[in-house]
Design a protein around this motif. Structure first.
Motif, mmCIF file in Angstrom:
data_model
loop_
_atom_site.group_PDB
_atom_site.id
_atom_site.type_symbol
_atom_site.label_atom_id
_atom_site.label_comp_id
_atom_site.label_asym_id
_atom_site.label_seq_id
_atom_site.Cartn_x
_atom_site.Cartn_y
_atom_site.Cartn_z
ATOM 1 N N VAL A 97 -4.747 2.161 -3.544
ATOM 2 C CA VAL A 97 -3.677 3.381 -4.021
ATOM 3 C C VAL A 97 -3.210 4.142 -2.814
ATOM 4 N N ILE A 98 -1.902 4.283 -2.687
ATOM 5 C CA ILE A 98 -1.424 5.101 -1.813
ATOM 6 C C ILE A 98 -0.682 6.260 -2.361
ATOM 7 N N LEU A 113 -5.745 13.630 -3.742
ATOM 8 C CA LEU A 113 -5.544 12.538 -2.574
ATOM 9 C C LEU A 113 -6.773 11.997 -2.065
ATOM 10 N N MET A 114 -8.103 12.549 -2.321
ATOM 11 C CA MET A 114 -9.350 12.343 -1.847
ATOM 12 C C MET A 114 -9.727 11.006 -2.464
ATOM 13 N N HIS A 115 -9.361 10.423 -3.515
ATOM 14 C CA HIS A 115 -9.461 9.470 -4.190
ATOM 15 C C HIS A 115 -8.413 8.371 -4.138
ATOM 16 N N CYS A 116 -7.532 8.411 -3.067
ATOM 17 C CA CYS A 116 -6.516 7.464 -2.576
ATOM 18 C C CYS A 116 -7.088 6.935 -1.567
ATOM 19 N N ASP A 117 -6.506 5.669 -1.063
ATOM 20 C CA ASP A 117 -6.783 4.852 0.111
ATOM 21 C C ASP A 117 -6.008 5.056 1.414
ATOM 22 N N LEU A 118 -4.861 5.338 1.065
ATOM 23 C CA LEU A 118 -3.618 5.865 2.262
ATOM 24 C C LEU A 118 -2.889 7.008 1.739
ATOM 25 N N ILE A 119 -2.748 7.995 2.695
ATOM 26 C CA ILE A 119 -2.104 9.172 2.397
ATOM 27 C C ILE A 119 -1.010 9.314 3.389
ATOM 28 N N TYR A 120 0.146 9.514 2.848
ATOM 29 C CA TYR A 120 1.245 9.816 3.903
ATOM 30 C C TYR A 120 1.966 11.242 3.434
ATOM 31 N N PHE A 175 -7.592 13.897 7.618
ATOM 32 C CA PHE A 175 -7.383 13.929 6.200
ATOM 33 C C PHE A 175 -6.368 12.777 5.976
ATOM 34 N N VAL A 176 -5.303 12.705 6.480
ATOM 35 C CA VAL A 176 -4.091 11.782 5.968
ATOM 36 C C VAL A 176 -3.707 10.894 7.157
ATOM 37 N N LEU A 190 6.529 2.771 0.667
ATOM 38 C CA LEU A 190 6.764 1.579 0.007
ATOM 39 C C LEU A 190 6.954 0.504 0.933
ATOM 40 N N HIS A 191 7.074 0.665 2.162
ATOM 41 C CA HIS A 191 7.068 -0.589 3.370
ATOM 42 C C HIS A 191 5.599 -0.910 3.492
ATOM 43 N N GLN A 192 4.689 0.059 3.521
ATOM 44 C CA GLN A 192 3.133 -0.063 3.648
ATOM 45 C C GLN A 192 2.593 -0.719 2.559
ATOM 46 N N ALA A 193 3.006 -0.347 1.261
ATOM 47 C CA ALA A 193 2.819 -1.123 0.116
ATOM 48 C C ALA A 193 3.011 -2.632 0.150
#
Length: 282
Positions: A97-98, A113-120, A175-176, A190-193
């Protein structure tokens, strides 16, 4: 539609789409997101999940009018409120999850956000967890996860004071993953995804499972503990004063409250749940 969902090239994008209300989240929106996440878990067309908002705002958090209408359900023993369904589905997602965040992410907007894998984050992002300012407490295991990520002192400052912090602060704390110019945020996410989509799905999912080994049970237990406190505090005078002040567009006055009787009333309820662990002051 207040929540937009779209699957393309292996990516499920879930977008807040209520800009006229600053993307404030209603029960119906939580349900829509929960349903999308649950369906994605078994949908072979979905390999990555991306959660985003608008360029000017991610989310202002809970829609307080809708939230107060449904507050009684938070303490229900017979139903699972949509917000719980959403956060449980997000926390338990086996797929990466991004999050791509522009503008304000208030309350649960930061908690999720704490339950996501990647945060931008966009460089205009501003995060906040103003629970104490509302007479409440952290939610959905944030008191545990946030300090695991950033350390106790930094977590204490953000959670106890409830003050907003910038994208740069969030990055400096670890954190991010990255802060980008606003125009570059979504293309980069989207590129990272797309890079994750191109990898073997089983490898990505097993890697995530291994990294989170042992966490699901601890997170679930902390969610239950926090949400018990949260539901009790919603009925306390401090929270009522905070919400009344919000709707009256004034600053809340907490000077009228001391430790007794509201806080003790909460502790009495909790002490029955954990006898010998939670002690009332003499």
């Amino acid at each position: 539609m207040d929540i937009l969902t779209h699957i393309e090239n292996g990516i499920l994008t879930i977008s807040f789409n209520r800009p006229e209300k600053k993307n404030a989240i209603t029960s119906a929106m939580y349900q829509a997101m929960a349903d999308a996440l649950i369906a994605a878990e078994t949908d072979v067309a979905v390999r990555v999940i991306l959660i985003t908002g608008k360029p000017e705002i991610f989310t202002a958090g809970n829609d307080l009018e809708d939230f107060m209408k449904n507050a009684a359900s938070l303490a229900s023993a017979t139903t699972v409120p949509p917000v719980y369904q959403f956060m449980q589905a997000l926390s338990n997602s086996g797929k990466p999850v991004i999050a791509a965040v522009s503008g304000a992410a208030v309350g649960i907007g930061t908690t999720l956000l704490m339950h996501c894998d990647l945060i931008y984050l966009a460089d205009n992002a501003k995060l906040s967890m103003p629970f104490t300012q509302l007479g409440l407490c952290p939610e959905f295991a944030s008191s545990m996860i946030f300090q695991q990520i950033v350390g106790y002192q930094r977590a204490a400052e953000k959670l106890m004071l409830g003050e907003a912090f910038s994208a740069e602060d969030a990055y400096e704390m670890g954190f991010v993953n990255r802060v980008l110019p606003q125009a570059e945020l979504l293309p980069y996410a989207l590129h990272q995804a797309a890079k994750l989509v191109a990898l073997p799905a089983a490898s990505v999912r097993v890697t995530k499972r291994l990294m989170k080994a042992g966490q699901p049970a601890a997170v679930a237990a902390k969610m239950t503990e926090e949400n018990t406190h949260f539901a009790s505090m919603l009925n306390a005078p401090e929270a009522k004063e905070a919400f009344t002040a919000f709707f009256q567009k004034r600053r809340p006055d907490f000077s009228q409250f001391n430790y007794f009787p509201a806080s003790c009333a909460i502790l009495r309820k909790l002490s029955k749940l954990a006898p010998g662990v939670i002690r009332l002051p003499s």
